[in-house]
Design an enzyme around this catalytic site. Structure first.
Site, PDB file in Angstrom:
ATOM      1  N   TYR B 145       0.833  -1.314   0.141  1.00 11.10           N
ATOM      2  CA  TYR B 145      -0.059  -0.106   0.165  1.00 11.10           C
ATOM      3  C   TYR B 145       0.803   1.226   0.169  1.00 11.10           C
ATOM      4  CZ  TYR B 145      -2.881   3.571   2.585  1.00 11.10           C
ATOM      5  OH  TYR B 145      -3.561   4.812   3.083  1.00 11.10           O
ATOM      6  N   ASP B 230      -1.614  -6.345   9.383  1.00 12.29           N
ATOM      7  CA  ASP B 230      -2.599  -5.227   9.183  1.00 12.29           C
ATOM      8  C   ASP B 230      -3.700  -6.210   8.529  1.00 12.29           C
ATOM      9  OD1 ASP B 230      -4.143  -3.349   8.450  1.00 12.29           O
ATOM     10  OD2 ASP B 230      -2.750  -1.965   7.596  1.00 12.29           O
ATOM     11  N   ILE B 232      -6.698  -5.334   7.980  1.00 10.55           N
ATOM     12  CA  ILE B 232      -7.656  -4.189   7.767  1.00 10.55           C
ATOM     13  C   ILE B 232      -8.925  -4.802   6.736  1.00 10.55           C
ATOM     14  CG2 ILE B 232      -6.664  -3.120   5.780  1.00 10.55           C
ATOM     15  CD1 ILE B 232      -7.652  -0.324   6.886  1.00 10.55           C
TER      16      ILE B 232
END
Lengths: 368, 467
Positions: B145, B230, B232
């Site tokens: 990302y 992470d 998410i």
């Protein structure tokens, strides 16, 4: 294995300010359930005008229902994460900020950066203006939270500008110069210059016709709705600066602490209504003044004096005559007596360096 | 004297990358079905817009949650004053239960180990402040990302060293890639404090295999470093092999009392699963008391609005709602992803096989003029300006191979997605025609040359040599 920030005490939360708070949490006063508990007088909250806000919300259900003229705004708000902030909210905020200053100054919404509370605003400004090891000068006594907010993760130092009771703790040029000797940068905080009413730094600059000078770009204002509107839970803070680079950098940094769009929407609706804001400000000021007078006269009848004040949610109280000796040890002793014996949580001046035993006594947080 | 900090004046916020530039181009000329049908279609924003109706109908049936009421009574005052960085207890309870539900209840979470933050952006930065000094490094598998370059490095001074993954094995993490990254860090005199993975992966849209997770655990155990996962996108896993959380692997390996237990930290957010990026709801979960304690205090710099905590605590405590939402949301994501994959297939474009996320990792190598990042940028600019689609080039995600693009599918209507696919198809066709045309031209040249050659040799009666 962890960073020094995580493992050391540099968060400053072992100070008596926070210790008193913890003691209160263990034994909180309640008029019915715990009438002998500790009364919290160490928290600068404004609980006096919630009725005004609650009645506004009751009349404006769309603002909490995330609707506009009956149509749902949910999707737009759910997706709105633009760090430039909700335009309607910024417009309402600058209008409100100008109103507070009697409309003597105007603010440009493009120079406003929204942050999750002034805690975030202050830290962000440090990141923008200083490197690790640089310093800011702060007049004493100051808010204990600054030791964490300004220094902890930024590595910036605080150098105190010593103020004393001899002139009611006003900032003087010699003290400023003295502090400057030890530091590298100067930050002028908004102050009331020897005047009975609040004069914003912006107004002072305009009076001196400094609008297009170099200093104009070095003045930055921090604001929040936590005290004036009594909404610390909503996390609404902001930075206002005439320096484009600061606004630009701070805007990007605000990614680390944006305000919930749900909250931005509610408050944009509320603050854009002048009828509400002018009524709120007038009533709120009246109620604060009344409470302050109650505390001051109450303390007077106990033989205790306060610094003459015209703002805030607290009094700066002089209990030097109650000390066993003119030392900080005696001040801490007195503080403990008051906390455990009298059962009032009031943060001692010890943590607000360096001058004498002054104890902060809040206006009562709970309405009588 | 420098008036502003270096942080304020330099470019390490990383916002000059193409990821953000594409966004800006879109802002200048955004597609609108009615008002601007030839505008740029935003396919660079990983938003989940597919299930708002479910949230809106819940809100309509539960007006108290947004109206600061509990059992008909106003709790406005309590919420207005609630700034405790430990977070609203009801919300933390509802959140950890939701997180467990997403993981099929194969793991459970302790609400005292969760720290609320204003979005995962804040959570990730806070973890860096807690785990690393300026100048230390975290290893991240590529592609990753683009926002990490800002979130992890900017104000913290922490470095990122990439773990290079390639298409040869579908971009999976290998132990040699891990070791190489570690050595690279050492060469740069950077002390490695941990590895950060995104699982499911952004931009790949794939869940990590158990094998990879085991590999990672062994690696961080051996090196004595941290592992941040992470997660998410954990609620966006729409098909098999299903989501395996790092906590599940730790449990399977019976690591509860081992040292590595304290060094695994999870980041979560409601921005992707629930499609609520505007509400700024993120979290750090850690078994390390010191990390939880420090991160909790640091969360002062980015607390979640109490108004929002209350609304979402009511929403997530409604188990009937969450169960239905999780399953319906997955169905819709799967349907959209299939639409995009099949559409791209018809245009002769393949994607990495994926089972999660809000995007596909698309292979456009065959459309590059050369196997270089310059050619990738060229292609990207054409796609943004001519095809009018904002998609993210792999180079912005630090991919080592040119030609990959991340294309989002959940932030628009089905009609718009179909239009985007159409535009891409036409573009590919025109590129094929062009190159066919080039081929024709060059083969015509070749036959002409042959013909001329033959003519010139004709009276010799000798056969020309084949070229």
């Amino acid at each position: 294995m962890l960073s020094t920030k995580a493992s050391r005490d540099s968060h400053g939360q072992d100070s008596s300010y926070f210790v008193g708070w913890q003691e209160y949490e263990k034994n909180p006063y309640h008029d019915v359930r715990n009438p002998t508990g500790i009364i919290q007088m160490g928290l600068a909250e404004n609980q006096l005008s919630f009725d005004l806000i609650e009645s506004w919300i009751a009349r404006n259900p769309d603002a909490v229902g995330l609707k506009k003229n009956g149509a749902s705004m949910f999707k737009e708000l759910a997706l709105f994460q633009d760090y430039h902030g909700l335009p309607a909210f910024k417009n309402a905020l600058v209008k409100f900020m100008a109103e507070i200053r009697g409309n003597k100054v105007k603010f440009d919404p493009n120079k406003l950066v929204l942050t999750a509370g002034s805690t975030s605003a202050n830290e962000t400004l440090m990141f923008c203006l200083a490197e690790r090891g640089d310093a800011f000068l702060l007049p004493t006594p100051y808010y204990p939270g600054f030791d964490r907010d300004l220094k902890w993760r930024t590595g910036v130092e605080i150098v105190p500008i010593h103020c004393s009771s001899s002139n009611d703790f006003q900032i003087t040029m010699p003290e400023l110069e003295k502090s400057y000797q030890e530091a590298q940068r100067l930050w002028l905080e908004s102050t009331a210059f020897d005047c009975p009413k609040f004069i914003s730094i912006t107004e002072a600059l305009m009076d001196r016709h400094l609008e297009n000078t170099d200093i104009w770009s070095r003045i930055h204002i921090v604001y929040s709705l936590s005290k004036d509107l009594g909404l610390p839970g909503f996390r609404v803070g902001m930075i206002y600066s005439n320096n484009e680079t600061v606004v630009s950098a701070a805007t990007k940094m605000s990614s680390f602490g944006l305000i919930s769009s749900q909250t931005q929407y509610l408050l944009s609706r509320m603050l854009s209504q002048s009828k509400f804001t002018s009524n709120y400000m007038e009533k709120n000021r009246k109620r604060l003044r009344k409470r302050k007078e109650m505390l001051v006269s109450g303390l007077q009848s106990a033989g205790i004096k306060c610094l003459k004040s015209n703002a805030g949610l607290f009094c700066w109280v002089d209990m030097r005559h109650l000390l066993s000796s003119q030392t900080f040890e005696a001040e801490e002793e007195l503080w403990k007596n008051i906390l455990y014996g009298v059962r009032l949580n009031i943060p001692p001046g010890l943590i607000l360096p360096l001058l004498g035993a002054w104890l902060v006594q809040n206006l009562l947080c709970k309405p009588l | 004297m420098r008036l502003l900090s270096r942080k304020a004046t330099c470019n390490t916020h990383g916002q000059d990358s193409s990821y953000f530039l594409g966004w800006q181009e879109y802002e200048k000329n955004p597609y609108d079905e009615v008002k601007n049908p030839t505008g740029i279609i935003q396919m660079g924003l990983a938003e989940n817009q597919l299930s708002f109706d479910l949230l809106e109908s819940w809100l309509a049936s539960n007006p108290d949650a947004a109206g600061f009421k509990k059992g008909g009574q106003s709790i406005f005052r309590e919420l207005a004053l609630f700034q405790d960085y430990h977070g609203l207890p009801d919300f933390k309870k509802a959140l950890v239960e939701f997180m467990a539900e997403i993981r099929g209840n194969k793991v459970s979470f302790d609400q005292n180990k969760i720290v609320l933050t204003a979005g995962a952006t804040s959570a990730n930065e806070t973890l860096m402040f807690c785990l690393a000094e300026p100048g230390e490094a975290f290893l991240l598998p590529t592609p990753y990302y683009p926002g990490f370059d800002r979130d992890l490095k900017w104000r913290t001074g922490v470095e990122i060293v990439p773990i290079q993954c390639t298409s040869s094995n579908d971009f999976q993490i290998t132990s040699s890639a891990l070791e190489e990254a570690f050595h690279e860090a050492q060469k740069r005199k950077l002390r490695v404090k941990g590895v950060l993975i995104t699982n499911p992966s952004n931009p790949l849209g794939t869940t990590m295999t158990r094998n990879e997770l085991n590999l990672l655990l062994s690696f961080v155990t051996e090196k004595g470093i941290h592992l941040i996962s992470d997660e998410i996108y954990s609620g966006t896993v729409f098909s098999s092999p299903g989501f395996v959380s790092i906590l599940e692997v730790l449990k399977d390996r019976k690591c509860e009392n081992s040292q590595v237990w304290d060094r695994v930290h999870i980041v979560y957010s409601l921005s992707k699963d629930l499609g609520l990026p505007g509400f700024r709801v993120g979290a750090i979960y850690s078994n390390d008391d010191t990390v939880v304690s420090a991160a909790t205090k640091m969360s002062s710099f980015g607390l979640v609005s109490s108004q929002t905590q209350y609304l979402l605590s009511a929403l997530l405590s409604d188990k009937k709602f969450t169960r239905n939402y999780i399953s319906e949301n997955k169905k819709r994501l799967k349907q959209r992803q299939t639409l995009l994959v099949k559409g791209l297939e018809k245009a002769g474009i393949s994607c990495l096989e994926s089972n999660a996320g809000l995007f596909c990792w698309v292979n456009m190598k065959h459309l590059l003029s050369s196997n270089t990042f310059t050619a990738e940028m060229e292609l990207w600019k054409k796609i943004v300006h001519e095809v009018k689609l904002n998609i993210s080039p792999g180079s912005s995600c630090h991919c080592t191979e040119p030609g990959w693009f991340r294309v989002c599918f959940a932030n628009m209507s089905e009609e718009t997605l179909n239009l985007a696919i159409q535009r891409l198809k036409s573009f590919v066709e025109s590129m094929n025609n062009q190159s066919h045309h080039q081929m024709l031209k060059s083969s015509r040249r070749k036959s002409l040359a042959k013909w001329v050659f033959r003519l010139s040799f004709d009276h010799d009666h000798r056969e020309p040599e084949e070229r």
